[in-house]
Structures are given as structure tokens and as C-alpha cells.
Motif scaffolding. Sequence first.
Motif, PDB file in Angstrom:
ATOM      1  N   ASN A 167       0.839  -1.203   0.000  1.00 37.97           N
ATOM      2  CA  ASN A 167       0.000   0.000   0.000  1.00 37.97           C
ATOM      3  C   ASN A 167       0.874   1.252   0.000  1.00 37.97           C
ATOM      4  OD1 ASN A 167      -2.513  -1.651   0.492  1.00 37.97           O
ATOM      5  ND2 ASN A 167      -1.386  -2.110   2.367  1.00 37.97           N
ATOM      6  N   LYS A 183      -1.909   4.343  -2.071  1.00 42.30           N
ATOM      7  CA  LYS A 183      -2.918   3.610  -2.812  1.00 42.30           C
ATOM      8  C   LYS A 183      -3.077   2.218  -2.204  1.00 42.30           C
ATOM      9  CE  LYS A 183      -3.353   6.944  -5.798  1.00 42.30           C
ATOM     10  NZ  LYS A 183      -4.566   7.801  -5.831  1.00 42.30           N
ATOM     11  N   THR A 184      -4.204   1.611  -2.451  1.00 48.80           N
ATOM     12  CA  THR A 184      -4.390   0.246  -1.977  1.00 48.80           C
ATOM     13  C   THR A 184      -3.572  -0.704  -2.840  1.00 48.80           C
ATOM     14  OG1 THR A 184      -6.269  -0.216  -3.434  1.00 48.80           O
ATOM     15  CG2 THR A 184      -6.749   0.809  -1.287  1.00 48.80           C
ATOM     16  N   ARG A 185      -3.411  -1.910  -2.359  1.00 46.29           N
ATOM     17  CA  ARG A 185      -2.667  -2.904  -3.145  1.00 46.29           C
ATOM     18  C   ARG A 185      -3.386  -3.198  -4.466  1.00 46.29           C
ATOM     19  NH1 ARG A 185      -0.117  -8.602  -0.736  1.00 46.29           N
ATOM     20  NH2 ARG A 185       1.952  -8.304  -1.665  1.00 46.29           N
ATOM     21  N   ASN A 533       1.235  -0.600   7.429  1.00 46.39           N
ATOM     22  CA  ASN A 533       0.578  -1.858   7.111  1.00 46.39           C
ATOM     23  C   ASN A 533       0.098  -2.555   8.377  1.00 46.39           C
ATOM     24  OD1 ASN A 533       0.790  -1.823   4.284  1.00 46.39           O
ATOM     25  ND2 ASN A 533       2.889  -2.597   4.335  1.00 46.39           N
TER      26      ASN A 533
END
Length: 536
Positions: A167, A183-185, A533
Motif C-alpha cells: 500500500n 494507494k491500496t494494493r 501496514n
Amino acid sequence: MQKFKSSSIALWGLVLGSMAVTPSCTDLHEQVYSEVLGNTVNPTERDLPFILAPTYASFRSLMFGWQGYFDLQEESADHIITPVRPNGWDDAGTYRRMHQHTWNTEQWQPYNTWNQAYATITKVNMVIMQIEEGTLPLPEEVGLTALAELRATRAMAYYLLLDNHGNVPIVTDYRDASLPEPKTRQQLYDFVVKELTEALPNLSTDVRSMYGRINVWAARALLAKVYLNAQVYIGTAQWEKVISETDAIIQSNEYRLDDIYSAVFSHTNQSSPEIIFAVPYDEVYGQGNQIHMKTLDPLSRLVYGMAAGPWGGNCAVPQFIDSYDTDDSRLYDSWIQGPQLNATTGAVVIDYVKNVPGIGGDGVIAPANTGYRIGKYKVKQGATSNLDNDYPMFRYADILMMKAEALLRTGRADEAAVLVSQVRARAFKEHPEKATVTGAQLLQGSNYNYGIQSVDGTVNATNGGADIQYGRFLDELGWEFTAEARRRQDIIRFGVFQTKSWFNHRPHANAQSRTLFPIPNAEISKNPNLKQNPGY
């Protein structure tokens, strides 16, 4: 050296924002400028290697750099350890934390990967800006090719972040000085796929002149790798896409398996027909491959006639060595073992034995000769502290094995077995009857005896490998690709990273969180938009 004849990547440390024009070797009149202005330069296609060289440079320090990407992928997995030695190697417990999955938000190995990946991204963004603004004027067709290669190179860097940190911010504008949002994965995965897919039509299909650079086949190999791990990254498998990308490479007939396994990793491996994308190294002009210094005992300088003595740290996990068939030539091509002879006198200078008493931290110190040493990257006689051997990030064997895994996971085990047998064949030239595997065998569990090793070498608290789905195929990946900075990724995909014990490692109490490394604490301090995370 000939390896940089075509691409010149490792020979040239071009300063971004300027470009020197080299006169013909027959023109002996020299004109010296204090600076080179963009509007005085008219680069052509032949200048692309020099323009793009800096964007690749970070990969060299990333891969084999001190506590870099290689350590990140291998020390956290089940093939390689760095135990405490008589000459040191405790290093405040950094290798022990990697082995036992107790790393923290300040651990250097993941931070180094973060730094070097973003260094590449920043350089790419700058060159893209120069091309788009016209300060680096290129003919239209050359510009399209350059932009495609730059986007693919940036996608490679983001792939490393996708795999290791998950992320993270996506930055594509060099001029944007704002603090980026993470950003998200899923978003990062989508970005990498989009960049590579859109770059493909304008990437070069040439193989010879693109050594060390991303051509269309390297981009497809990277796409296949992203799709291979899609279930880990976004929760949705993409096996058919893996097959599509690998088929494109196979059907191109541009690459083949090298006749000799060790040639893929030699100091002249730029000639191997198997390598699709490599990070070039040179003992003078492209330094950084010091894997031999990290693994060989200091006395090995007498074996190879080296001017400097190696440092004698990392070695093989004995349980992994025990998983090999003793007739598999890769066991001997990948690991230095047994008596090592003085290159001048023939006397034994050190005898490497398989067993290692422990990782250290509990008073156990591993004697200097314990543990087989990484011998995959062949050390030439008279080697310096930097090897010429290039790092093959993508090679044809990987293409065959990625397709085989996708076939296996979609119910086509017999088709997968044909490809695996093809890869095995060169490792069993003296025992061809052992080269062939069946689909039924690939559906079996792993031969790796997972569990905790005692000081005397016995394995206790075993949790075996028979229960690993497609474990035999995972073994095949291990034997073929050991010490190639990929084992962590493979055992995450097969569920081993999260569940199994090996050597002095037990599954972490919050094992699933360990499949991503933390966002470096220093980066969060600089950018409060970043979010740590889970599990850290």
C-alpha cells in the motif's frame, strides 16, 4: 568485457538533465562546453541507451546491494540463513530478525528496497517530463519507444513495491511536490498492469541490442509474474493470463534453455540464450555484485586467487539441502560444498559441511566451515570483491515454470509435467531416467522436512511438507531457482511462509501480516499521509 557493448547501461552514469554528445573516434578535434543545453541537443535512437541508463542504475544497488533485495527475499525464506560466525555477523540481530520474521519498521532490508525502487521511479518521472516538455527532443517514433520503455521500467519498480510493501503512493509527475496519498494494493496492481499493457505496442522486440533493458518480452515476463501472484495481491487468480503471456514469449522463439545450467550465472552470462532481462554487473564499471564476499569464508581467497578476503556469512539451510536428489546437478552447481583447494598448492584450505548449529543470539556460534555456500554465481579465478556476473531477473526457465504452475492450478497437471520435465532434463543429463516427472507427482506434497532444527542437526517439532498443495512443484521451483532473490514470493504463494517452521524459524504469531513488509517508519515521519501496514 563485451557485455555492455549493446546497451552500455552499466558503463554510463549519465547525469539526468544533461547529455554529452560523443564525437566520432575519427574526429580528433574536441570542443568543450561548460554545460549542455537541451535546445542544442538532437538525440536519436542510438542515444536511447545513454538517455535511459540512469533509470536502470538503481536496480544494480537494489538487487545485490548490502542488505538489499536479495537478502530481503532469501533471508526471510527457507533456503538461506546468515548465522553468527566467529568473525561476527550478529549485526545487532538483523539477520536473525529476518529469519524469524520479527523485523520492525526500521529494518534496513525492506527500507533499502523502498529507497531504490523510488529512486528508479523518480529518475523515470524526470526523463518522461523532459521528453514530454521537449527539453529532451526526440523524433516522434523514438519518443514513443522511449516513453514505453520508461513506463515499463517504472512499472518494474512499482511491482517490487507491490510485492513487498503493498500500500504505497503512486507518483507519476516529477513536478508534483505535494505529499502523495497511499494507494491500496489493488490500485497498485491495476496501475502496474495498465502501464505494462499500454507500453507493449511500442516496446522493442529486439533481443540482442536490448540486453539489460526492458523489451516487449521482458515486459510480458513481468506481466506474467504479476498475474502469477494476483491471488496474493488482490485475492483473484489470473492463471489464464499467465498462460497467455508466457505463450507469447514461448512462441516468439527468441529464447531457449541454456545447454549448461551454470552458464546462466557465469561471469560471461550476458551470452546466455536463456536470459530475458538481466541487471548487468561489471567488476570495474558496474560494481555491486558482492554475493561471493557475503557467502565465502575468508580463506576462500586462496581457492580463487582473490586479492581480498571474503567475509564468510550466509549459507544454505540444511533442511533444504536434504530435499535434493543427490543426482541433481543443480545441487552442485548452486552450492559450494566439501573440501576447497588452494589454487596454487592444491592443499585443502576449508571443508564446507552441511550442518549449521543455529542462527545465533542464544550463545550458539556457527563454526567458519558450517553450511554450504552460495556458488550459483560462479567466481572466476582472480576475482575482485565485485563480480562480473549479471543477475538474471527473468529467464526462459521461469517462463516455462510459470506456465506449468498455471496449468497445474487449473487442472492440467499432465501438461504442466511436460514443461517441468523439460526444465529438469539438463539437471539429470547423467541420469535421464530421473528427468521426467508426471502430473500425479506434481500433485503430491513437498519433500522438504519442515520443522525446528536442533544444535546437533536433528529436526524436531516437524510439520513436514506432505500437506502442502502442489508441494512437489514448489520443490521444483526451489531446486531450479534457489538463490535468485525469489523464494519469499514463491513460498507466500504456496502458503508455506505463513505456516511452516524451518531451521530456527517458527511461524510468527501474526503470520499473515508478515507477507507484507512495513512502511518504513522514517517515510511515515516525512509523509503523514502514509498509513502503516496492518500488524506493525
